[in-house]
Design an enzyme around this catalytic site. Structure first.
Site, PDB file in Angstrom:
ATOM      1  N   THR A  58       0.828  -1.205   0.000  1.00 40.31           N
ATOM      2  CA  THR A  58       0.000   0.000   0.000  1.00 40.31           C
ATOM      3  C   THR A  58       0.861   1.252   0.000  1.00 40.31           C
ATOM      4  O   THR A  58       0.591   2.212  -0.738  1.00 40.31           O
ATOM      5  CB  THR A  58      -0.952  -0.005   1.211  1.00 40.31           C
ATOM      6  N   CYS A 315      -7.837  -7.950   2.707  1.00 38.55           N
ATOM      7  CA  CYS A 315      -7.414  -6.589   3.029  1.00 38.55           C
ATOM      8  C   CYS A 315      -8.590  -5.709   3.429  1.00 38.55           C
ATOM      9  O   CYS A 315      -8.409  -4.591   3.879  1.00 38.55           O
ATOM     10  CB  CYS A 315      -6.687  -5.963   1.830  1.00 38.55           C
TER      11      CYS A 315
END
Length: 384
Positions: A58, A315
């Protein structure tokens, strides 16, 4: 986590010095990082000096998806970012670009990016505003569908653009060759290849151009990512990368286990829908929906039976709901879908546990359908 990664982390914990220090202990810590850098680079056939460690994929995506880049002492402007509708949220949202400068490219019913739509979008890009930046996953994190990255690269290069490939799911599961020239930048994640969580990497094809840093600090990672390095995590990442290179040789065996799981699904729940089967997929992933059963309900039932799987992307834990990937593929997703991920440690006993859990779910569904049929007919008879 792979045993080799765990061992490397434990050993690294004894290297207590700061890797930026010039004394002997600091140099020893630095060697651990540079050894890991070489191992991560080898996983994707890249040069070690082009690997930048981050806290995960990320952060890597947020670093790369940025309008302002540096080239030497000059600057380069990215005018717009183009993403795939089925991308992971950290890419789909466009990183540091404002929403008005994010263009989403659709996918077909199997989740494969529409190359005609990409060609049209890039063909209309105005370079006066800056270069086009394209970001796309090599393999989808929910369906496992593999994108035609070589074709995407041809289109992006023809438009004079920069290509960022999210290789988080693909690394260690399909061969990736940075030297082939299809990607300008890769995004990697340690825990997807059996390493520790909380560490990832950007891999560049060259060092001529990089985005302005997301995190400024003491000049670590050649100034691309500030902050004292996560030594133990990086050491574990490197060890996992070494193991993943070897693991590519046995990926066909993983695929056979995935096929066995899908055969169980179709046998026990004949009307189950398995997504993405019309396109190439990763060997370790299957994504399916059971008609009339909420994914969240099925997930809880699997969990109680000792099987850990996810409703959509892990996620998005705590946010079980409609999958944006299935929506992009044009599928109805009112009840959700289940993702099963397997790997090098998955054995026959795990598959049998899955079979037993799904047998219970299928039986309860059949009983519920029969009860509903009885209630409906009883109501009809009463009315008559």
């Amino acid at each position: 986590m792979r045993a080799a990664a765990r061992a490397a982390m434990v050993a690294a914990l004894d290297a207590a010095a700061n890797p930026s220090s010039v004394h002997a202990e600091g140099r020893a810590a630095r060697r651990l990082i540079e050894n890991a850098r070489r191992d991560v680079a080898a996983l994707v056939n890249a040069r070690a000096e082009h690997v930048v460690f981050t806290s995960g994929a990320t952060e890597a995506a947020s670093t790369l998806l940025a309008p302002d880049w540096q080239m030497g002492r000059g600057t380069v402007r990215m005018g717009r970012v183009y993403v795939c509708e089925a991308d992971h949220p950290c890419v789909l949202n466009g990183g540091r670009f404002p929403a008005a400068l994010v263009t989403r490219i659709g996918v077909d019913a199997d989740g494969v990016v529409r190359l005609d739509a990409l060609t049209a979008a890039l063909g209309g890009h105005d370079k006066a505003d800056g270069l086009p930046l394209m970001a796309i996953h090599a393999a989808n994190n929910e369906t496992g569908v593999i994108q035609p990255i070589d074709r995407v690269a041809e289109i992006v290069k023809a438009a004079g653009g920069i290509l960022v490939v999210d290789a988080v799911q693909a690394a260690g599961r399909i061969p990736i060759d940075m030297s082939a020239g299809y990607a300008d930048y890769l995004i990697l994640s340690s825990h997807k290849i059996g390493g520790p969580k909380g560490v990832g990497a950007i891999v560049a094809a060259a060092d001529l151009m990089m985005p302005k840093p997301l995190i400024n600090g003491g000049g670590q990672e050649k100034g691309h990512r500030g902050g004292t390095e996560n030594l133990a995590g990086i050491a574990g990442f490197g060890a996992a990368a070494r193991e993943a290179v070897t693991g590519l040789k046995s990926i066909d065996a993983v695929g056979r286990r995935r096929d066995e799981i899908e055969a169980i699904v179709k046998t026990l729940v004949p009307d189950a829908e398995i997504f993405g089967t019309g396109a190439p997929r990763l060997a370790n992933t299957t994504f399916f929906a059971i008609a009339g059963v909420k994914a969240e309900t099925a997930q809880i039932a699997f969990d109680l039976a000792g099987v850990a799987l996810s409703a959509g992307s892990a996620c998005s834990s705590g946010k079980v709901g409609p999958s944006h990937v299935l929506k992009a593929m044009g599928h109805s997703d009112s009840l959700g879908a289940l993702r099963v991920s397997i790997g090098h440690a998955t054995g026959a006993e795990d598959i049998e546990l899955f079979r037993a859990a799904l047998t219970g779910i299928a039986s309860r569904r059949a009983g519920r359908e029969e009860a509903a049929w009885v209630r409906q007919n009883d109501a009809g008879l009463s009315a008559w």
